[in-house]
Design a protein around this motif. Structure first.
Motif, PDB file in Angstrom:
ATOM      1  N   GLU A  94       0.906  -1.328   0.071  1.00  0.00           N
ATOM      2  CA  GLU A  94       0.116   0.091  -0.068  1.00  0.00           C
ATOM      3  C   GLU A  94       0.922   1.193   0.100  1.00  0.00           C
ATOM      4  N   THR A 125      -1.568  -4.898  -4.731  1.00  0.00           N
ATOM      5  CA  THR A 125      -1.126  -3.341  -4.486  1.00  0.00           C
ATOM      6  C   THR A 125      -2.792  -2.720  -4.172  1.00  0.00           C
ATOM      7  N   SER A 126      -2.374  -1.665  -3.449  1.00  0.00           N
ATOM      8  CA  SER A 126      -3.742  -0.709  -3.427  1.00  0.00           C
ATOM      9  C   SER A 126      -3.001   0.716  -3.085  1.00  0.00           C
ATOM     10  N   ASN A 127      -4.040   1.695  -3.530  1.00  0.00           N
ATOM     11  CA  ASN A 127      -3.536   2.967  -3.551  1.00  0.00           C
ATOM     12  C   ASN A 127      -4.287   3.647  -2.491  1.00  0.00           C
ATOM     13  N   ARG A 128      -5.023   2.926  -1.638  1.00  0.00           N
ATOM     14  CA  ARG A 128      -5.806   3.250  -0.653  1.00  0.00           C
ATOM     15  C   ARG A 128      -6.711   4.142  -0.878  1.00  0.00           C
ATOM     16  N   GLU A 177      -4.039  -3.007  -7.684  1.00  0.00           N
ATOM     17  CA  GLU A 177      -5.098  -2.061  -7.441  1.00  0.00           C
ATOM     18  C   GLU A 177      -6.146  -2.551  -6.973  1.00  0.00           C
ATOM     19  N   ILE A 178      -6.282  -3.387  -5.863  1.00  0.00           N
ATOM     20  CA  ILE A 178      -7.684  -3.996  -5.424  1.00  0.00           C
ATOM     21  C   ILE A 178      -8.327  -3.092  -4.743  1.00  0.00           C
ATOM     22  N   ASP A 179      -8.119  -2.015  -4.530  1.00  0.00           N
ATOM     23  CA  ASP A 179      -9.052  -1.016  -3.949  1.00  0.00           C
ATOM     24  C   ASP A 179      -9.866  -0.510  -4.981  1.00  0.00           C
ATOM     25  N   ARG A 180      -9.810  -0.784  -6.158  1.00  0.00           N
ATOM     26  CA  ARG A 180     -10.795  -0.401  -7.120  1.00  0.00           C
ATOM     27  C   ARG A 180     -11.750  -1.274  -7.232  1.00  0.00           C
ATOM     28  N   GLU A 220     -13.390  -8.812  -3.253  1.00  0.00           N
ATOM     29  CA  GLU A 220     -12.344  -9.039  -2.472  1.00  0.00           C
ATOM     30  C   GLU A 220     -12.686 -10.426  -1.786  1.00  0.00           C
ATOM     31  N   VAL A 256      -9.201  -1.818   2.575  1.00  0.00           N
ATOM     32  CA  VAL A 256      -9.234  -3.246   2.119  1.00  0.00           C
ATOM     33  C   VAL A 256      -9.621  -4.110   3.224  1.00  0.00           C
TER      34      VAL A 256
END
Ligand code: ATP
Ligand code: MG
Length: 291
Positions: free
Chosen positions: A39, A172-175, A132-135, A141, A179
């Protein structure tokens, strides 16, 4: 790999420089077969870590780019509908009447389209990047959590497919949103800070050997100073590299305050940030670096 030092050395050979924390996280991910959850702000090297790991391990990189509405058929597998239809027509033309046999044939492996998750389970060894799992949404999830817990999937028509050797997984995540803890619990967590001056300079020198040492140092110092300003989007390593590349393309082997301001568009992408940056004393930052 024997330990974090060796992981660091192998990643460095690919041009990716890590600090102690990340070297340890990567080593443990490899040793314990746990995904690494990365992150941090944009452009700090989260995605690049997965490519570097793949290169260091000599394994293919399989990438799953997440987006809003992504679902299992895009991530895991799908059936090749047009080919199934063709097969059906051909069977009909050949006078095949046995419905059960037809159905069995239609859901044969040759009509299965493996998407990144299935591909990663079937490719050994491999590095799976879930970018980019946060998308993605909550449902996806939860689905991902299931796949990553067991490294196996069940396809109703074919049965359960299991990875003999689990892939190395980088998430990865841009927060842009949090998550869930359940997913994080399965992973080793690493927060990517912007690098300090020395490491960032080393990254620029490593990635852009054609850029003069002096220019690399100046650009790094300027970006470090810009990050200390209260910007909407602080520049990442990606922007530092872009700026150095842009100045080099202009034939500069060093930069002064005037040229820095003129090329700010390589590094700041919001009008408000550009306005704010004009308040920075570029000349003073450069002078502190002996410019
Ligand atoms: N530690 C590092 N060593 C070498 N290069 C790096 C490092 N960190 C970042 N870079 C370089 O910076 C650039 C940006 O990195 P990357 O695309 O991985 O960022 P990111 O964190 O995934 O950003 P985003 O959130 O926007 O997707 C890449 O060209 C990458 O090679
Ligand atoms: Mg990325």
């Amino acid at each position: 790999m024997d330990g974090p030092e060796q992981v660091r050395a192998r990643l460095e050979e690919t041009g990716y420089l890590v600090d102690d924390g990340l070297a340890i996280a990567c080593f443990l991910a490899l040793r314990l077969h746990r995904p690494v959850f990365c992150e941090g702000d944009a452009g700090v090297g989260k995605t690049a870590l997965a490519s570097a790991l793949a290169e260091a391990l000599g394994a293919p990189l399989i990438r799953l780019q997440c987006h809003e509405g992504i679902d299992a058929s895009q991530a895991l597998y799908d059936w090749d509908f047009p080919r199934q239809l063709l097969h059906l027509r051909a069977a009909e033309a050949a006078g095949v009447k046995d419905a059960e046999r037809l159905e069995r044939e239609l859901y044969d492996r040759r009509f299965l389209v493996a998407r990144p998750l299935l591909k990663a389970l079937q490719t050994q060894p491999s590095v799976l990047l879930v970018d980019e799992i946060d998308r993605a949404d909550d449902e996806f999830e939860a689905f991902l959590l299931e796949v990553l817990s067991e490294f196996q999937v069940t396809i109703p028509e074919l049965g359960t497919l299991r990875a003999e050797v689990p892939p190395v997984v980088v998430l990865t995540s841009n927060r842009t949103r949090e998550v869930h803890d359940a997913l994080k619990r399965r992973c080793l967590y690493h927060w990517f800070d912007h690098p300090g001056f020395a490491r960032e300079l080393a990254i620029v020198r490593r990635r852009l050997p054609e850029v003069s040492a002096r220019l690399a140092e100046q650009v790094t110092a300027l970006v470090q100073a810009l990050r200390a300003e209260d910007l909407l989007k602080p520049p990442g390593v990606a922007e530092t590299l872009d700026w150095a590349r842009a100045l080099d393309a202009l034939g500069a082997s060093e930069v002064d305050a005037e040229l820095a301001v003129a090329t700010l568009g390589s590094v700041l992408k919001y009008r408000e940030d550009t306005d704010r940056a004009r308040g920075l004393d570029f000349a003073a930052v450069l002078a502190a670096r002996g410019a």
